[in-house]
Design a protein around this motif. Structure first.
Motif, PDB file in Angstrom:
ATOM      1  N   TYR A  13      12.723   4.568  69.945  1.00 49.71           N
ATOM      2  CA  TYR A  13      12.173   5.909  69.736  1.00 49.71           C
ATOM      3  C   TYR A  13      10.844   5.841  69.009  1.00 49.71           C
ATOM      4  CZ  TYR A  13      14.219   5.725  64.990  1.00 49.71           C
ATOM      5  OH  TYR A  13      14.551   5.387  63.700  1.00 49.71           O
ATOM      6  N   ASP A  14      10.096   6.954  69.096  1.00 47.43           N
ATOM      7  CA  ASP A  14       8.763   7.007  68.486  1.00 47.43           C
ATOM      8  C   ASP A  14       8.788   7.804  67.194  1.00 47.43           C
ATOM      9  OD1 ASP A  14       7.822   5.631  70.601  1.00 47.43           O
ATOM     10  OD2 ASP A  14       6.761   7.309  71.550  1.00 47.43           O
ATOM     11  N   ILE A  15       8.021   7.356  66.247  1.00 50.74           N
ATOM     12  CA  ILE A  15       7.756   8.146  65.048  1.00 50.74           C
ATOM     13  C   ILE A  15       6.282   8.553  65.112  1.00 50.74           C
ATOM     14  CG2 ILE A  15       7.700   8.163  62.532  1.00 50.74           C
ATOM     15  CD1 ILE A  15       9.884   6.085  62.545  1.00 50.74           C
ATOM     16  N   ASN A  16       6.030   9.833  65.328  1.00 53.27           N
ATOM     17  CA  ASN A  16       4.662  10.332  65.445  1.00 53.27           C
ATOM     18  C   ASN A  16       4.198  10.902  64.104  1.00 53.27           C
ATOM     19  OD1 ASN A  16       4.750   9.896  68.341  1.00 53.27           O
ATOM     20  ND2 ASN A  16       6.094  11.691  68.404  1.00 53.27           N
ATOM     21  N   ILE A  17       3.103  10.360  63.589  1.00 52.01           N
ATOM     22  CA  ILE A  17       2.555  10.865  62.316  1.00 52.01           C
ATOM     23  C   ILE A  17       1.265  11.608  62.640  1.00 52.01           C
ATOM     24  CG2 ILE A  17       1.816  10.237  59.971  1.00 52.01           C
ATOM     25  CD1 ILE A  17       3.410   7.531  60.558  1.00 52.01           C
ATOM     26  N   GLU A  18       1.395  12.904  62.857  1.00 54.90           N
ATOM     27  CA  GLU A  18       0.246  13.721  63.302  1.00 54.90           C
ATOM     28  C   GLU A  18       0.673  15.187  63.356  1.00 54.90           C
ATOM     29  OE1 GLU A  18      -0.278  11.887  67.094  1.00 54.90           O
ATOM     30  OE2 GLU A  18       1.535  12.787  67.912  1.00 54.90           O
ATOM     31  N   ARG A 110      31.625  13.743  70.550  1.00 56.65           N
ATOM     32  CA  ARG A 110      31.491  12.288  70.364  1.00 56.65           C
ATOM     33  C   ARG A 110      30.055  11.789  70.465  1.00 56.65           C
ATOM     34  NH1 ARG A 110      36.019  11.940  73.895  1.00 56.65           N
ATOM     35  NH2 ARG A 110      37.949  11.983  72.733  1.00 56.65           N
ATOM     36  N   GLY A 111      29.093  12.675  70.167  1.00 53.04           N
ATOM     37  CA  GLY A 111      27.720  12.199  70.064  1.00 53.04           C
ATOM     38  C   GLY A 111      26.737  12.824  71.024  1.00 53.04           C
ATOM     39  N   ILE A 112      25.800  13.604  70.487  1.00 52.59           N
ATOM     40  CA  ILE A 112      24.681  14.114  71.298  1.00 52.59           C
ATOM     41  C   ILE A 112      23.371  13.705  70.607  1.00 52.59           C
ATOM     42  CG2 ILE A 112      25.998  16.053  72.243  1.00 52.59           C
ATOM     43  CD1 ILE A 112      24.547  17.883  70.237  1.00 52.59           C
ATOM     44  N   ASP A 113      22.267  13.944  71.285  1.00 59.09           N
ATOM     45  CA  ASP A 113      20.960  13.536  70.757  1.00 59.09           C
ATOM     46  C   ASP A 113      20.492  14.433  69.609  1.00 59.09           C
ATOM     47  OD1 ASP A 113      20.718  11.434  72.480  1.00 59.09           O
ATOM     48  OD2 ASP A 113      19.497  12.514  73.954  1.00 59.09           O
ATOM     49  N   PHE A 114      19.670  13.855  68.738  1.00 56.50           N
ATOM     50  CA  PHE A 114      19.000  14.694  67.746  1.00 56.50           C
ATOM     51  C   PHE A 114      17.600  14.184  67.474  1.00 56.50           C
ATOM     52  CE2 PHE A 114      18.917  12.952  63.289  1.00 56.50           C
ATOM     53  CZ  PHE A 114      19.392  11.692  63.571  1.00 56.50           C
ATOM     54  N   MET A 115      16.763  15.116  67.009  1.00 57.10           N
ATOM     55  CA  MET A 115      15.359  14.835  66.744  1.00 57.10           C
ATOM     56  C   MET A 115      15.074  15.213  65.295  1.00 57.10           C
ATOM     57  SD  MET A 115      12.115  16.653  68.604  1.00 57.10           S
ATOM     58  CE  MET A 115      12.476  16.029  70.243  1.00 57.10           C
ATOM     59  N   GLN A 116      14.128  14.540  64.679  1.00 63.21           N
ATOM     60  CA  GLN A 116      13.806  14.839  63.281  1.00 63.21           C
ATOM     61  C   GLN A 116      12.408  15.426  63.130  1.00 63.21           C
ATOM     62  OE1 GLN A 116      15.757  13.928  60.442  1.00 63.21           O
ATOM     63  NE2 GLN A 116      16.493  11.828  60.732  1.00 63.21           N
ATOM     64  N   ILE A 117      12.316  16.492  62.368  1.00 62.21           N
ATOM     65  CA  ILE A 117      11.016  16.987  61.903  1.00 62.21           C
ATOM     66  C   ILE A 117      11.128  17.088  60.377  1.00 62.21           C
ATOM     67  CG2 ILE A 117       9.271  18.810  62.071  1.00 62.21           C
ATOM     68  CD1 ILE A 117      10.433  19.610  64.760  1.00 62.21           C
ATOM     69  N   PRO A 118      10.880  15.962  59.695  1.00 60.97           N
ATOM     70  CA  PRO A 118      11.069  15.935  58.245  1.00 60.97           C
ATOM     71  C   PRO A 118       9.923  16.647  57.517  1.00 60.97           C
ATOM     72  CG  PRO A 118      10.330  13.789  59.026  1.00 60.97           C
ATOM     73  CD  PRO A 118      10.493  14.644  60.241  1.00 60.97           C
ATOM     74  N   THR A 119      10.266  17.407  56.493  1.00 61.18           N
ATOM     75  CA  THR A 119       9.266  18.247  55.830  1.00 61.18           C
ATOM     76  C   THR A 119       8.917  17.805  54.413  1.00 61.18           C
ATOM     77  OG1 THR A 119      11.029  19.711  55.090  1.00 61.18           O
ATOM     78  CG2 THR A 119       9.919  20.289  57.144  1.00 61.18           C
ATOM     79  N   THR A 120       9.737  16.951  53.823  1.00 57.20           N
ATOM     80  CA  THR A 120       9.398  16.461  52.483  1.00 57.20           C
ATOM     81  C   THR A 120       8.827  15.051  52.606  1.00 57.20           C
ATOM     82  OG1 THR A 120      11.555  15.418  52.133  1.00 57.20           O
ATOM     83  CG2 THR A 120      11.341  17.727  51.491  1.00 57.20           C
ATOM     84  N   LEU A 121       8.053  14.652  51.615  1.00 57.23           N
ATOM     85  CA  LEU A 121       7.483  13.305  51.665  1.00 57.23           C
ATOM     86  C   LEU A 121       8.596  12.258  51.683  1.00 57.23           C
ATOM     87  CD1 LEU A 121       5.040  11.476  51.672  1.00 57.23           C
ATOM     88  CD2 LEU A 121       4.956  11.640  49.173  1.00 57.23           C
ATOM     89  N   LEU A 122       9.636  12.511  50.875  1.00 55.87           N
ATOM     90  CA  LEU A 122      10.757  11.578  50.814  1.00 55.87           C
ATOM     91  C   LEU A 122      11.391  11.364  52.188  1.00 55.87           C
ATOM     92  CD1 LEU A 122      12.694   9.849  49.136  1.00 55.87           C
ATOM     93  CD2 LEU A 122      14.052  11.886  48.716  1.00 55.87           C
ATOM     94  N   SER A 123      11.690  12.447  52.860  1.00 53.65           N
ATOM     95  CA  SER A 123      12.346  12.298  54.167  1.00 53.65           C
ATOM     96  C   SER A 123      11.375  11.747  55.208  1.00 53.65           C
ATOM     97  CB  SER A 123      12.951  13.625  54.628  1.00 53.65           C
ATOM     98  OG  SER A 123      11.966  14.617  54.748  1.00 53.65           O
ATOM     99  N   HIS A 148      23.481   6.845  63.479  1.00 59.10           N
ATOM    100  CA  HIS A 148      23.133   7.584  64.691  1.00 59.10           C
ATOM    101  C   HIS A 148      21.614   7.720  64.723  1.00 59.10           C
ATOM    102  CE1 HIS A 148      24.212  10.026  68.113  1.00 59.10           C
ATOM    103  NE2 HIS A 148      23.630  11.100  67.640  1.00 59.10           N
ATOM    104  N   GLN A 149      20.971   7.122  65.719  1.00 56.97           N
ATOM    105  CA  GLN A 149      19.509   7.099  65.769  1.00 56.97           C
ATOM    106  C   GLN A 149      18.953   8.370  66.408  1.00 56.97           C
ATOM    107  OE1 GLN A 149      18.051   4.643  64.246  1.00 56.97           O
ATOM    108  NE2 GLN A 149      19.838   3.299  64.045  1.00 56.97           N
ATOM    109  N   PRO A 150      17.842   8.887  65.873  1.00 58.17           N
ATOM    110  CA  PRO A 150      17.199  10.048  66.509  1.00 58.17           C
ATOM    111  C   PRO A 150      16.509   9.628  67.804  1.00 58.17           C
ATOM    112  CG  PRO A 150      15.829   9.224  64.723  1.00 58.17           C
ATOM    113  CD  PRO A 150      17.112   8.411  64.698  1.00 58.17           C
ATOM    114  N   ILE A 151      16.213  10.605  68.666  1.00 57.08           N
ATOM    115  CA  ILE A 151      15.468  10.275  69.890  1.00 57.08           C
ATOM    116  C   ILE A 151      13.965  10.318  69.629  1.00 57.08           C
ATOM    117  CG2 ILE A 151      17.234  10.944  71.569  1.00 57.08           C
ATOM    118  CD1 ILE A 151      15.699  13.668  71.803  1.00 57.08           C
ATOM    119  N   GLU A 152      13.578  10.953  68.533  1.00 59.14           N
ATOM    120  CA  GLU A 152      12.149  11.054  68.190  1.00 59.14           C
ATOM    121  C   GLU A 152      12.038  11.587  66.765  1.00 59.14           C
ATOM    122  OE1 GLU A 152       9.244  12.473  71.336  1.00 59.14           O
ATOM    123  OE2 GLU A 152       8.987  14.079  69.856  1.00 59.14           O
ATOM    124  N   VAL A 153      11.010  11.126  66.059  1.00 59.83           N
ATOM    125  CA  VAL A 153      10.738  11.667  64.726  1.00 59.83           C
ATOM    126  C   VAL A 153       9.297  12.164  64.708  1.00 59.83           C
ATOM    127  CG1 VAL A 153      10.623  11.176  62.250  1.00 59.83           C
ATOM    128  CG2 VAL A 153      12.344  10.020  63.665  1.00 59.83           C
TER     129      VAL A 153
END
Lengths: 346, 346
Positions: A13-18, A110-123, A148-153
């Motif tokens: 998966y990709d972690i996009n910093i932008e 038993r498991g579906i996809d998830f995506m992250q949009i973290p809003t704090t510096l820590l996360s 459980h790995q995200p599909i995208e961050v």
């Protein structure tokens, strides 16, 4: 910029910093968030999501709600919206939201996809990489969960503009942790550059994410070196537990925990006092707490055994040998640890 | 005899079909069981376990206790016994015990090992293979769970000696299911051999386990052919739900479900009436129920949509084309299904 994650089990998966790009999903989507972040940025995020159907579940804000009841609340929403196995959960918030959304996604049908949009510096630097999800219970922190790995961050530094100064500092503590455990050059860069500049914080996020991504790709299930990322956490978890998660932010507790770990490392002759001081100085530059008053040292010591990394009646400490090089050890005598603890029992 | 399981993600484990051998584990062990099986066979099993420390958690017996509260009960026991990441849970009981023990193991400290000692015919042939774990909730059956593979499955036919006749028959229903979906030769063997003989039941367990193991190794996460194992379940789950899991054993509901699926297959011209009859005859030979009175056909139809395999507003049916060859389809018109349902609304 994008950091590409590739795990031994072929998960990619990709972690996009932008700035947030348009998110297009041909499925039902549930955004999991809390009232604080929702009030500030939900409109902004909703404008960037295109899906078959988007709904939002808002859960109470704070570590004290990171429990199975809140997971049940998220799952109930998903069932009511009739999510299927192709649906996607989006975690929109800090580490608590990310951990719970990921755990709920891991068990829904038993498991579906998830995506992250973290809003704090820590996360952004920490919780969004590595696939660790879970909740707390009365026995301790993160004791129930799943990998459980995200599909995208998607890390959008824009959210940091509304982040309270204390939370920003708590995030910096995790950045420092990453540098001390694995990357001497990064640590020196941190000593020389101010993270309050937008360009610098982006660079620091990317470097932290890259470092953590490298560690996780080596050791997804934490059987080896990944445990070094718990530097500062052995002590930090006890502090959080003693103060009932209400006095310190996680990153702050880790900050104090790193100082304690360093003192232990110095005490057993592993690290020089000078290097320990450099770390403390860097933490203090961002007003990260480095002191804590231990009321009962025996009680504090006993609490180590409730931490999941040390249930085998041995305490696992992560101690720096040098900045950028840590050792994981369970061979520290109780006496040495007590010496350090007594130093905090003012 | 031993069936070797090897999954695409490199997970490997053995299914031993024989008298229980000595189990040696250099870790803490928790045996999860229920009062019924504990009264009958706990001593026997405990004599076969050697470990650092063995404790037993007894949970209430029955599908109605297959929920998060019972999971919490198991986890609490594990925390109280201070299990660490190397500890092992042993599921000792039927499918409900296996599903819950596996799910609890999947989330305790983000995943520890578990072993299966299935005691019912149903769990021996079905629930102990495939890594599906989970619990029910108010929205339906097995809607919350995880994929978590056991480290070993020990099937001791001795436990069948105390199994009620009805439960034995329910297990035979799953054996028939396995034959109809994937193995014509096995079906013919079943028509010719009596499973009440000890030698025959061993052979049937081994053949069922081998068939299921082959299917699961092809499709661990149920994205393709594994779904065919749900033959009889689309109807069966609705029946279980309507009767609140209290009238029929799971295998019995699947038995009726297979007859319904067959009638639908005949109705749409997929299977011959003669083959449908052969399946019904085999089920009746073991007193497996093949009839059910539907009170409200519209209501029954609506219930399909609460099943997790059909939340996308399409119902997925598994219909035999021939004995040993099934088709998974979501293209059956409501009218055809209603025709079949009306036939059961006496």
């Amino acid at each position: 910029m994008t950091v590409k994650i590739e795990l031994p089990d072929n998960t990619k998966y990709d972690i996009n910093i932008e700035s947030l790009k348009q998110i297009k999903l041909d499925t039902k989507v549930v955004v999991v968030t809390n009232p604080t972040i929702s009030a500030l940025h939900l409109d902004y995020v909703m404008q960037h999501i295109q899906a078959k159907e988007v709904s939002v579940v808002t859960v109470p804000d704070g570590e004290e709600y990171k429990n199975m009841e809140t997971i049940d609340m998220i799952l109930t929403h998903c069932f009511e919206k009739r999510l299927d196995r192709k649906s996607v959960l989006i975690a929109f918030g800090g580490g608590v939201i990310g951990d719970m959304t990921g755990f709920a996604a891991s068990m829904y049908q038993r498991g579906i996809d998830f995506m992250q949009i973290p809003t704090t510096l820590l996360s952004q630097v920490d919780a969004s990489v590595g696939g660790k999800t879970g909740v707390n219970n009365k026995f301790g922190k993160n004791l129930i969960g799943a990998f459980h790995q995200p599909i995208e961050v998607n890390i959008d530094p824009y959210f940091l503009s509304t982040l309270p100064k204390r939370e920003f500092a708590a995030g910096v503590a995790e950045i420092v942790k990453m540098a001390v455990t694995f990357n001497k050059d990064f640590f020196e860069w941190l000593e020389q550059n101010d993270l309050n500049s937008e360009e610098n914080i982006k660079t620091a996020i990317a470097k932290s994410v890259e470092t953590k991504a490298w560690v996780v790709s080596q050791d997804e299930k934490e059987k080896g070196i990944r445990a070094a990322l718990n530097y500062g956490h052995t002590f930090g978890h006890v502090i959080e537990n003693e103060t009932k998660y209400s006095t310190y932010l996680h990153g702050e507790a880790v900050g104090i925990g790193m100082v304690m770990a360093n003192e232990l490392a110095v005490k057993v002759g592993m690290m020089s006092a000078q290097e320990a001081q450099r770390i403390k100085t860097l933490l203090e530059k961002y007003d990260i707490p480095t002191d804590y008053e231990i009321k009962d040292v025996e009680d504090f010591y006993e609490h180590f055994f409730l931490d999941k990394k040390s249930m085998d009646n041995k305490i696992k400490f992560i101690l720096p040998k040098h900045i950028g090089d840590c050792e994981i050890t369970d061979a520290i005598e109780k006496e040495r640890v007590m010496d350090v603890l007594k130093g905090f029992a003012h």
